[in-house]
Design a protein around this motif. Structure first.
Motif, mmCIF file in Angstrom:
data_model
loop_
_atom_site.group_PDB
_atom_site.id
_atom_site.type_symbol
_atom_site.label_atom_id
_atom_site.label_comp_id
_atom_site.label_asym_id
_atom_site.label_seq_id
_atom_site.Cartn_x
_atom_site.Cartn_y
_atom_site.Cartn_z
ATOM 1 N N ASP A 47 37.526 42.075 28.681
ATOM 2 C CA ASP A 47 36.877 43.240 29.268
ATOM 3 C C ASP A 47 37.254 43.340 30.750
ATOM 4 O O ASP A 47 36.848 42.501 31.559
ATOM 5 C CB ASP A 47 35.355 43.106 29.101
ATOM 6 N N ILE A 48 38.016 44.357 31.105
ATOM 7 C CA ILE A 48 38.475 44.521 32.488
ATOM 8 C C ILE A 48 37.304 44.684 33.462
ATOM 9 O O ILE A 48 37.400 44.314 34.629
ATOM 10 C CB ILE A 48 39.463 45.713 32.617
ATOM 11 N N GLU A 49 36.183 45.196 32.992
ATOM 12 C CA GLU A 49 35.017 45.363 33.859
ATOM 13 C C GLU A 49 34.438 44.027 34.311
ATOM 14 O O GLU A 49 33.745 43.958 35.324
ATOM 15 C CB GLU A 49 33.939 46.195 33.161
ATOM 16 N N ARG A 50 34.723 42.962 33.584
ATOM 17 C CA ARG A 50 34.239 41.625 33.952
ATOM 18 C C ARG A 50 35.249 40.871 34.823
ATOM 19 O O ARG A 50 34.918 39.840 35.393
ATOM 20 C CB ARG A 50 33.958 40.797 32.699
ATOM 21 N N ALA A 51 36.454 41.369 34.859
ATOM 22 C CA ALA A 51 37.547 40.686 35.567
ATOM 23 C C ALA A 51 37.742 41.280 36.958
ATOM 24 O O ALA A 51 37.253 42.365 37.271
ATOM 25 C CB ALA A 51 38.838 40.813 34.763
ATOM 26 N N VAL A 52 38.491 40.566 37.799
ATOM 27 C CA VAL A 52 38.948 41.118 39.070
ATOM 28 C C VAL A 52 40.198 41.932 38.752
ATOM 29 O O VAL A 52 41.201 41.392 38.277
ATOM 30 C CB VAL A 52 39.268 39.997 40.089
ATOM 31 N N ASN A 53 40.144 43.220 38.983
ATOM 32 C CA ASN A 53 41.241 44.116 38.649
ATOM 33 C C ASN A 53 42.310 44.018 39.739
ATOM 34 O O ASN A 53 42.142 44.563 40.837
ATOM 35 C CB ASN A 53 40.712 45.544 38.510
ATOM 36 N N TYR A 54 43.396 43.332 39.435
ATOM 37 C CA TYR A 54 44.413 43.096 40.467
ATOM 38 C C TYR A 54 45.125 44.378 40.883
ATOM 39 O O TYR A 54 45.606 44.484 42.009
ATOM 40 C CB TYR A 54 45.415 42.013 40.059
#
Length: 116
Positions: A47-54
């Motif tokens: 889930d990209i919302e939980r990750a740091v979006n590089y």
């Protein structure tokens, strides 16, 4: 935690340099970032919302670099690391800036680390 996000040699346009004539022309710096997220990679559940979006980090770095001219890459480094720590779920940033200005060198630059 050993989980890191790496952005290697991002091309960043900016106006920078001590002499006025150097700041008058846009130049390209290369920035490398090592980000330690607050939450490790396990449990992200794809889930990209939980990750740091590089991608978002890279775009914000470019925006900060173009906000205004600066004399020192040290100043730019402080502003970029402060922005990342305040806007993203990151607990530590290592930043390296390469500048291609000094004759007889590949580049000059800095490496700095900042923590929340």
């Amino acid at each position: 935690m050993n989980d890191k996000i790496l952005i290697n040699r991002l091309r960043v346009p900016t106006y920078i340099g001590v002499p006025d004539e150097e700041r008058a022309e846009q130049q390209e710096l290369r920035l490398s970032l090592e980000l330690t997220p607050i939450q490790g990679f396990e449990g992200l559940d794809d889930d990209i919302e939980r990750a740091v979006n590089y991608y978002e980090v890279a775009q914000r770095v470019k925006c900060v670099a173009l906000e205004r001219p600066r004399k020192l890459i040290e100043t730019l480094g402080e502003e970029i690391t402060a922005m990342i720590l305040s806007e993203f779920a990151v607990q530590e940033v290592v930043l390296e800036i390469e500048k291609y200005i000094l004759p007889d060198t590949d580049w000059v630059g800095l490496r700095m680390m900042r923590k929340k």
